[in-house]
Design an enzyme around this catalytic site. Structure first.
Site, PDB file in Angstrom:
ATOM      1  N   MET A  30       0.837  -1.198   0.000  1.00  0.00           N
ATOM      2  CA  MET A  30       0.000   0.000   0.000  1.00  0.00           C
ATOM      3  C   MET A  30       0.875   1.253   0.000  1.00  0.00           C
ATOM      4  SD  MET A  30      -3.550  -0.690   1.945  1.00  0.00           S
ATOM      5  CE  MET A  30      -2.978  -0.541   3.622  1.00  0.00           C
ATOM      6  N   GLY A  31       2.145   1.088  -0.407  1.00  0.00           N
ATOM      7  CA  GLY A  31       3.027   2.245  -0.482  1.00  0.00           C
ATOM      8  C   GLY A  31       3.566   2.649   0.873  1.00  0.00           C
ATOM      9  N   HIS A  37       9.470  -3.562   3.455  1.00  0.00           N
ATOM     10  CA  HIS A  37       9.042  -3.800   2.068  1.00  0.00           C
ATOM     11  C   HIS A  37      10.253  -4.110   1.184  1.00  0.00           C
ATOM     12  CE1 HIS A  37       5.750  -1.026   3.529  1.00  0.00           C
ATOM     13  NE2 HIS A  37       5.029  -2.019   3.032  1.00  0.00           N
ATOM     14  N   GLN A  61     -10.360  -2.384   2.363  1.00  0.00           N
ATOM     15  CA  GLN A  61      -9.889  -3.061   3.577  1.00  0.00           C
ATOM     16  C   GLN A  61      -9.834  -2.134   4.782  1.00  0.00           C
ATOM     17  OE1 GLN A  61      -6.054  -4.009   1.585  1.00  0.00           O
ATOM     18  NE2 GLN A  61      -5.127  -3.612   3.578  1.00  0.00           N
ATOM     19  N   GLY A 147       4.794 -10.059   4.221  1.00  0.00           N
ATOM     20  CA  GLY A 147       5.531 -10.000   5.473  1.00  0.00           C
ATOM     21  C   GLY A 147       4.809 -10.722   6.601  1.00  0.00           C
ATOM     22  N   ASP A 150       2.181  -9.037   9.333  1.00  0.00           N
ATOM     23  CA  ASP A 150       0.737  -9.234   9.151  1.00  0.00           C
ATOM     24  C   ASP A 150       0.464 -10.737   9.166  1.00  0.00           C
ATOM     25  OD1 ASP A 150      -0.341  -6.431   8.564  1.00  0.00           O
ATOM     26  OD2 ASP A 150       1.343  -6.576   7.167  1.00  0.00           O
ATOM     27  N   VAL A 176      10.830  -7.293   9.812  1.00  0.00           N
ATOM     28  CA  VAL A 176      12.031  -6.455   9.834  1.00  0.00           C
ATOM     29  C   VAL A 176      11.827  -5.394  10.919  1.00  0.00           C
ATOM     30  CG1 VAL A 176      13.504  -4.880   8.526  1.00  0.00           C
ATOM     31  CG2 VAL A 176      12.468  -6.864   7.391  1.00  0.00           C
TER      32      VAL A 176
END
EC number: 6.3.2.1
Length: 281
Positions: A30-31, A37, A61, A147, A150, A176
């Site tokens: 989602m940027g 990321h 969402q 990742g 989530d 991370v």
């Protein structure tokens, strides 16, 4: 690296690359990208001939319109990072491109999507499945990267892929963290300096609980985490659950599973943060 904004242009670029026999990796985002990321993108680049990164703040969402409006949008900076990571294509569509008409599809993967985030954010995972399935259909990747921060989302996407018979591999990648332990999140940008300091108590508590769990019961570990978060300044616990990492159902005894994960959601000021810790795997 090319940036495209329509599914038609995306597929035209991909078809030319797929003809060359290149495997395609997809990293949905989602940027507001960060090093977490980047780790997903770098792994995809190392394992595939072509890496596509989607940058799209998906409205379906969000069950809080205020949260949707405040979500950071930093496409120019995102593209700079993605080029450094070796991505071949960035897909940055508009809302109307992804949803030319309302998506009325309903995805139900109970009990995975009815606990934790599913209980506190009704409709959230349905929106996740809507957009992820659209991306899978548009890109048709060989692998897709998500990742483990989530954690529940990853489990649900794996189940969606299984039930819908998508012929792709879902690759889960480790959390991370900053050097001080804070899990990387796009939402961290919304924290003040004081709030960020307060937020460190989330990961610190989880790390302590992993040692604590070695000599204490599940319920004692649960209480230790809940008490520590509630005593920490500026934090409000929404939930902490110790679950089986495959079924996401609560466990009462460490012997009930070989894969135990503690999942937590905490409000730091107005910012909602999630994290998790593995006790057994």
């Amino acid at each position: 690296m090319k940036v495209v904004h329509t599914i038609k242009d995306l597929q035209a670029e991909l078809s030319a690359l797929k003809v060359q026999g290149k495997k395609v990796g997809l990293v949905p985002t989602m940027g507001a990208l960060h090093a977490g990321h980047a780790s997903l993108v770098k792994r995809s680049v190392s394992e595939n001939g072509v890496t596509v990164v989607s940058v799209f703040v998906n409205p379906t969402q969000f069950n809080d319109k205020n949260d949707l409006e405040k979500y950071p949008r930093t496409l120019e900076a995102d593209c700079s990072l993605l080029e450094e990571c070796g991505a071949a294509l960035v897909f940055a569509p508009s809302v109307s491109e992804m949803y030319p008409e309302p998506d009325t599809r309903q995805f139900s993967y109970a009990p995975l999507d009815t606990v934790m985030e599913g209980a506190f954010r009704p409709g959230h995972f349905n929106g996740v499945c809507q957009i992820v399935s659209k991306l899978f259909d548009a890109v048709q990747p060989d692998r897709a990267y998500f990742g483990e921060k989530d954690f529940q989302q990853l489990a649900i996407i794996r189940e969606m892929v299984r039930q819908l018979n998508y012929s792709l591999e879902i690759v889960g990648c480790p959390i991370v963290r900053e050097e001080d332990g804070l899990a990387l999140s796009s939402r961290n940008k919304r924290l003040s300096a004081e709030e960020r300091e307060n937020a460190l108590n989330i990961s610190r508590t989880l790390f302590k609980s992993r040692n604590f769990a070695a000599t204490h019961t599940v319920s004692e570990t649960q209480k230790m985490v809940e008490d520590a978060i509630e005593a920490a300044p500026g934090l409000r616990l929404e939930y902490f659950e110790i679950v089986d990492g495959n079924t996401l159902q609560k466990i009462n005894d460490w012997e009930n599973t070989s894969y135990a994960v503690g999942c937590i959601t905490v409000f730091c000021g107005e910012v909602r943060l999630i994290d998790n810790i593995k006790y057994k795997e």
